[in-house]
Motif scaffolding. Structure first.
Motif, PDB file in Angstrom:
ATOM      1  N   UNK A 100      -0.870  -1.577  26.738  1.00  0.00           N
ATOM      2  CA  UNK A 100      -1.295  -0.765  25.594  1.00  0.00           C
ATOM      3  C   UNK A 100      -2.454   0.121  26.054  1.00  0.00           C
ATOM      4  N   UNK A 101      -2.553   1.380  25.580  1.00  0.00           N
ATOM      5  CA  UNK A 101      -3.698   2.221  25.981  1.00  0.00           C
ATOM      6  C   UNK A 101      -5.027   1.512  25.719  1.00  0.00           C
ATOM      7  N   UNK A 102      -5.923   1.602  26.697  1.00  0.00           N
ATOM      8  CA  UNK A 102      -7.218   0.916  26.584  1.00  0.00           C
ATOM      9  C   UNK A 102      -8.048   1.554  25.473  1.00  0.00           C
ATOM     10  N   UNK A 103      -8.676   0.711  24.678  1.00  0.00           N
ATOM     11  CA  UNK A 103      -9.595   1.186  23.642  1.00  0.00           C
ATOM     12  C   UNK A 103     -11.015   0.916  24.134  1.00  0.00           C
ATOM     13  N   UNK A 104     -11.630   1.948  24.713  1.00  0.00           N
ATOM     14  CA  UNK A 104     -12.954   1.802  25.324  1.00  0.00           C
ATOM     15  C   UNK A 104     -14.060   2.002  24.287  1.00  0.00           C
ATOM     16  N   UNK A 105     -15.227   1.423  24.609  1.00  0.00           N
ATOM     17  CA  UNK A 105     -16.416   1.650  23.788  1.00  0.00           C
ATOM     18  C   UNK A 105     -17.087   2.961  24.186  1.00  0.00           C
TER      19      UNK A 105
ATOM     20  N   UNK B 149     -12.282  12.093  25.502  1.00  0.00           N
ATOM     21  CA  UNK B 149     -13.684  12.202  25.111  1.00  0.00           C
ATOM     22  C   UNK B 149     -13.887  12.837  23.741  1.00  0.00           C
ATOM     23  N   UNK B 150     -12.933  13.618  23.301  1.00  0.00           N
ATOM     24  CA  UNK B 150     -13.107  14.360  22.048  1.00  0.00           C
ATOM     25  C   UNK B 150     -12.022  14.015  21.053  1.00  0.00           C
ATOM     26  N   UNK B 151     -12.362  14.145  19.770  1.00  0.00           N
ATOM     27  CA  UNK B 151     -11.430  13.813  18.707  1.00  0.00           C
ATOM     28  C   UNK B 151     -10.451  14.935  18.434  1.00  0.00           C
ATOM     29  N   UNK B 152      -9.952  14.978  17.195  1.00  0.00           N
ATOM     30  CA  UNK B 152      -8.922  15.952  16.824  1.00  0.00           C
ATOM     31  C   UNK B 152      -9.509  17.344  16.635  1.00  0.00           C
ATOM     32  N   UNK B 153     -10.709  17.395  16.086  1.00  0.00           N
ATOM     33  CA  UNK B 153     -11.309  18.693  15.767  1.00  0.00           C
ATOM     34  C   UNK B 153     -11.579  19.516  17.029  1.00  0.00           C
ATOM     35  N   UNK B 154     -11.139  20.745  17.011  1.00  0.00           N
ATOM     36  CA  UNK B 154     -11.417  21.665  18.114  1.00  0.00           C
ATOM     37  C   UNK B 154     -10.444  21.579  19.265  1.00  0.00           C
ATOM     38  N   UNK B 155      -9.380  20.766  19.150  1.00  0.00           N
ATOM     39  CA  UNK B 155      -8.390  20.639  20.219  1.00  0.00           C
ATOM     40  C   UNK B 155      -7.190  21.516  19.867  1.00  0.00           C
TER      41      UNK B 155
ATOM     42  N   UNK C  30      -6.402   8.767  20.276  1.00  0.00           N
ATOM     43  CA  UNK C  30      -7.711   8.605  19.639  1.00  0.00           C
ATOM     44  C   UNK C  30      -8.816   8.825  20.655  1.00  0.00           C
ATOM     45  N   UNK C  31     -10.011   9.050  20.148  1.00  0.00           N
ATOM     46  CA  UNK C  31     -11.160   9.209  21.026  1.00  0.00           C
ATOM     47  C   UNK C  31     -11.441   7.890  21.740  1.00  0.00           C
ATOM     48  N   UNK C  32     -11.775   7.971  23.024  1.00  0.00           N
ATOM     49  CA  UNK C  32     -12.064   6.834  23.906  1.00  0.00           C
ATOM     50  C   UNK C  32     -10.824   5.993  24.213  1.00  0.00           C
ATOM     51  N   UNK C  33      -9.637   6.522  23.938  1.00  0.00           N
ATOM     52  CA  UNK C  33      -8.416   5.905  24.480  1.00  0.00           C
ATOM     53  C   UNK C  33      -8.318   6.250  25.959  1.00  0.00           C
TER      54      UNK C  33
ATOM     55  N   UNK D 196      -0.162  17.459  24.834  1.00  0.00           N
ATOM     56  CA  UNK D 196      -0.267  16.813  26.151  1.00  0.00           C
ATOM     57  C   UNK D 196      -1.028  15.495  26.039  1.00  0.00           C
ATOM     58  N   UNK D 197      -2.093  15.473  25.226  1.00  0.00           N
ATOM     59  CA  UNK D 197      -2.849  14.230  25.017  1.00  0.00           C
ATOM     60  C   UNK D 197      -1.961  13.152  24.393  1.00  0.00           C
ATOM     61  N   UNK D 198      -1.127  13.547  23.448  1.00  0.00           N
ATOM     62  CA  UNK D 198      -0.206  12.585  22.838  1.00  0.00           C
ATOM     63  C   UNK D 198       0.852  12.125  23.835  1.00  0.00           C
ATOM     64  N   UNK D 199       1.249  13.033  24.722  1.00  0.00           N
ATOM     65  CA  UNK D 199       2.208  12.671  25.761  1.00  0.00           C
ATOM     66  C   UNK D 199       1.640  11.603  26.693  1.00  0.00           C
ATOM     67  N   UNK D 200       0.341  11.679  26.952  1.00  0.00           N
ATOM     68  CA  UNK D 200      -0.341  10.676  27.775  1.00  0.00           C
ATOM     69  C   UNK D 200      -0.771   9.445  26.966  1.00  0.00           C
ATOM     70  N   UNK D 201      -0.401   9.381  25.695  1.00  0.00           N
ATOM     71  CA  UNK D 201      -0.748   8.286  24.777  1.00  0.00           C
ATOM     72  C   UNK D 201      -2.252   8.235  24.487  1.00  0.00           C
ATOM     73  N   UNK D 202      -2.916   9.362  24.582  1.00  0.00           N
ATOM     74  CA  UNK D 202      -4.346   9.451  24.268  1.00  0.00           C
ATOM     75  C   UNK D 202      -4.491  10.017  22.855  1.00  0.00           C
TER      76      UNK D 202
END
Length: 357
Positions: free
Chosen positions: A317-322, A203-209, A224-227, A216-222
């Protein structure tokens, strides 16, 4: 329309018959009955010898049975091949003798009448070239036919497997409903088994993480936002999901939602390339060795956390949601229980996915 087409064919046949009868009468100096005399083959042999002397040295001038007529037609076909006539233009000897391909025979003699001055024995190289070309065409046709048969067989088997999976989904759903009702009758509660599959969307981008949560987000292949990805729920993954809970939406998707995700947003990862799941061929090429050849097989492995779930999940491939239609209710910084979007929303993730498709 079919009647008009039939009448046109009849007119063409009559014109060809008239032309062939006149030509044979002129060449052989005797009347010819069509198609009876053509079936015997003797008349055609005589006409070919008139055009190209001694091309057919021995033939039965008065065949008494179908076997003799077939022998004549075999000699005719062999002689015309020497004159660089394409083998596909020649009729089958047995069918020509039996009268099953009268139109084909008539057309062949009609073409011979047009080539009356040019029918000569061709060089061997030309004959070989035509034979090789015909062999290539035949091989290509057989390969196309084989592929068509294989595709039909795969579609049939895919439909059978899809029906089998649907029966199993329906049976499991009925079983859960029955257990609920049985527990209610006795005044008890039915506690369903803990889910094994989760759908996780960032749900959130790079800022503030923080760095730990980012790893951990990268480990789950997340990345980008909405991946979004499917995650198998085990003790380690549950602990990691608790750490990144403020930055993701977690839930347990239904079979219908998983199907919609793969159909509308499904992409495969093949040789580092992002390829859309537009046909079952993409799935069969990558996962066919695991007996996963159709979209229904892939859905079954994901829903049931099958034996090859890890391979199927890596294949996707990780889903790119709207962004969800209508936006987030209050704030995606708050937890779902507080009216926000982050955290575990269990079965209610299906609504969010439908809004993000």
């Amino acid at each position: 329309m079919p009647a008009e087409k039939k009448s046109q064919q009849e007119i063409i046949r009559k014109r060809m018959t008239f032309r062939v009868r006149r030509w044979l009468k002129h060449e052989l100096k005797k009347p010819v009955n069509i198609p009876e005399d053509l079936r015997k083959g003797a008349v055609v042999c005589e006409a070919i010898n008139k055009l190209c002397p001694k091309l057919i040295e021995e033939f039965d001038a008065d065949p008494k049975n179908v076997i003799a007529q077939t022998a004549n037609w075999k000699k005719i076909n062999a002689a015309l091949v020497k004159c660089a006539v394409t083998p596909s233009e020649l009729p089958n000897a047995v069918k020509a003798a039996k009268g099953e391909s009268d139109m084909h025979v008539l057309f062949l003699v009609y073409k011979l009448s047009n080539r009356a001055k040019t029918l000569r024995v061709a060089p061997e190289s030309v004959v070989k070239k035509i034979a090789n070309k015909e062999a290539r065409i035949r091989k290509r046709f057989e390969l196309k036919k084989e592929r068509k048969t294989e595709a039909l067989r795969e579609r049939t088997m895919g439909a059978i497997r899809a029906a089998k999976y649907n029966r199993k989904y329906k049976k499991d759903r009925k079983k859960r409903i029955m257990l609920h009702r049985k527990a209610e009758k006795k005044g008890n509660f039915y506690v369903p088994p803990e889910p094994k599959l989760a759908f996780v969307m960032r749900l959130r981008g790079v800022n503030g993480v923080p760095p730990k949560q980012r790893k951990i987000l990268q480990l789950f292949r997340l990345r980008q936002i909405h991946n979004a990805v499917f995650v198998r729920l085990t003790k380690p993954t549950l602990n990691m999901l608790k750490v990144i809970e403020p930055y993701v939406a977690i839930g347990y998707p239904s079979v219908r939602t998983i199907r919609a995700l793969l159909v509308k947003r499904g992409y495969a990862k093949i040789n580092g390339q992002r390829i859309p799941l537009t046909s079952n061929k993409v799935i069969a090429r990558a996962l066919g060795r695991y007996k996963i050849k159709t979209l229904d097989d892939l859905i079954w492995q994901i829903v049931t956390i099958g034996r090859h779930f890890a391979k199927c999940n890596r294949f996707l491939w990780p889903f790119k949601m709207n962004s969800p239609r209508g936006g987030y209710k209050k704030s995606k910084l708050r937890h779902f229980v507080e009216g926000g979007a982050a955290g575990n929303r269990m079965g209610m993730i299906n609504r969010l996915i439908r809004r993000c498709l």
